[in-house]
Design a protein around this motif. Structure first.
Motif, short mmCIF file in Angstrom:
data_model
loop_
_atom_site.label_atom_id
_atom_site.label_comp_id
_atom_site.label_asym_id
_atom_site.label_seq_id
_atom_site.Cartn_x
_atom_site.Cartn_y
_atom_site.Cartn_z
N VAL A 273 1.04 -1.15 -0.05
CA VAL A 273 0.09 -0.01 0.01
C VAL A 273 1.06 1.21 0.20
N ARG A 274 0.27 2.42 -0.20
CA ARG A 274 1.12 3.74 -0.29
C ARG A 274 1.51 3.86 1.51
N MET B 166 13.02 -0.45 -8.38
CA MET B 166 12.00 0.44 -8.17
C MET B 166 12.35 1.61 -8.49
N PRO B 167 11.69 2.29 -9.53
CA PRO B 167 11.86 3.84 -9.81
C PRO B 167 11.89 4.66 -8.46
N MET C 51 9.02 5.21 -5.60
CA MET C 51 9.47 5.20 -4.02
C MET C 51 8.91 6.40 -3.27
N VAL C 52 9.24 7.55 -4.12
CA VAL C 52 8.87 8.71 -2.95
C VAL C 52 7.28 9.23 -3.24
N GLY C 53 6.75 8.93 -4.37
CA GLY C 53 5.33 9.17 -4.49
C GLY C 53 4.54 8.28 -3.56
N ASN C 54 4.96 7.06 -3.24
CA ASN C 54 4.15 6.25 -2.59
C ASN C 54 4.63 6.20 -0.93
#
Length: 290
Positions: A198-199, A214-215, A219-222
C-alpha cells in the motif's frame, strides 16, 4: 568448514570461562564479536568492527567439536535439548531481529504478508504474531506442505505464490499489504513484495540473492520503505529461546547424521525439507551430542 547453526553440550572450557561449565547445553551465536567497538557497546553485535561468522569466515559445526569464544555461547533454558533448538542460532535470530525492528507496524487493521514459509519464514510467521499487536497475517508459499505448516502455526490466511496477487486483493478489498516480510529474496519475490505494498507500506528483506529494482519516483510518491536485515544479536538469540521455553514458538525440524550432509544439502536445494534440517555427528549417542 561449514555449519553456522550450532548447538551441543560444552566439552571443555578455558581457565577464565565463568558463564558455562562442562556438560551445559548451549547454542552458539554465529557472529563472533569483540565487545569493545561502538556497535558492540550498542548491542548491535552483527555490526562489530571485528566481525567474523561461524561457518563462513571461521570454522563451523560440520564436525564433532567446535571451538568458540565464551561471548558466543548462550546457555539453554532448563528443559531444552540442543537438537530441538539448534536452528534458532541463525534462523531464529535472523527472523527475530527482522520482525522485532518492525513489530510496531503489526497493528489492528493492518495486513502483513510473509513470503516463504521455510526454515526462517516459519519462525518469522510466528514472531509476527508474538511480537505484533494485531493485524491480519498472510502466509505465501508455492509448496503445499509449507502452506499447511503455516496454517497450523496460526496464519490468518494462506496463499499459493501463483495466486497471491488475486488472493491478497480479495482479502484486502484491493488495498494490499502494509508490511511484506520477504524470507526468500529472489527477483520474483522482490518484484511481488514491492508490487503488493500500500502507499506508505514497508518491504523487509530477510532472504537474499536477487536484485531490487524500483523507480525512485514511485518510492517517493508512495513513500514506501525498503529494509534490509543482517542476522541478529546475542540478546536476540537469548530472547528467542525464552519464547520457545514458554511454548510460544514451534520449531519444525528433522534430524540426519552428519555423514549424510551432502544428501541433506541436495534435499535443501530441491526444496524437500520443510522447516530446518539438523545434523548430528554422533547419532549412536542419542541426543547428548548434537
Amino acid at each position: 568448514m561449514l555449519g553456522h547453526e550450532n548447538a551441543g553440550r560444552v566439552a571443555a572450557v578455558g581457565d577464565l570461562v565463568s558463564t558455562v561449565a562442562v556438560g551445559d547445553p548451549v547454542l552458539v551465536c554465529p557472529p563472533h564479536t569483540c565487545g569493545l567497538c561502538v556497535a558492540c557497546r550498542r548491542g548491535r553485535d552483527m555490526m562489530c568492527e571485528q566481525h567474523q561468522f561461524t561457518g563462513l569466515t571461521m570454522d563451523g559445526g560440520f564436525a564433532e567439536y567446535l571451538v568458540v569464544s565464551e561471548r558466543s555461547i548462550v546457555k539453554l533454558p532448563d528443559g531444552l535439548d540442543p537438537v530441538d533448538v539448534a536452528p534458532y542460532s541463525d534462523a531464529g535470530i535472523t527472523s527475530y531481529h527482522a520482525v522485532k525492528r518492525l513489530a510496531h507496524l503489526v497493528v489492528p487493521g493492518s495486513t502483513i504478508v510473509a513470503l516463504g514459509i521455510g526454515g526462517v519464514g516459519h519462525v518469522g510467521l510466528q514472531l509476527l504474531r508474538e511480537l505484533g499487536s494485531g493485524g491480519t497475517i498472510v502466509a505465501v508459499d508455492p509448496n503445499p506442505q509449507r502452506r499447511a505448516l503455516a496454517a497450523g502455526l496460526g496464519a490468518d490466511a494462506v496463499l499459493d505464490s501463483a495466486e497471491v496477487v488475486e488472493g491478497l486483493g480479495d482479502l484486502t478489498g484491493g488495498r494490499g499489504a502494509d508490511l511484506v516480510m520477504d524470507f526468500v529474496g529472489n527477483d520474483e519475490t522482490h518484484a511481488a513484495g514491492m508490487g503488493m505494498l500500500v502507499r506508505g507500506g514497508t518491504y523487509s528483506i530477510v532472504g537474499f540473492g536477487g536484485t531490487v529494482t524500483m523507480p525512485s519516483a514511485a518510492m517517493v510518491g508512495n513513500e514506501n520503505t525498503i529494509v534490509g536485515n543482517l542476522v541478529g544479536s546475542w540478546i536476540d538469540l537469548w530472547e528467542v529461546l525464552q519464547l520457545h521455553a514458554r511454548g510460544r514458538l514451534t520449531l519444525k525440524t528433522e534430524t540426519h547424521p552428519l555423514e549424510n550432509v551432502n544428501d541433506v544439502l541436495a534435499m535443501l536445494r530441491e526444496g524437500e525439507i520443510t522447516g530446518r534440517a539438523v545434523l548430528t555427528p554422533n547419532p549412536s549417542n542419542g541426543r547428548e551430542q548434537p
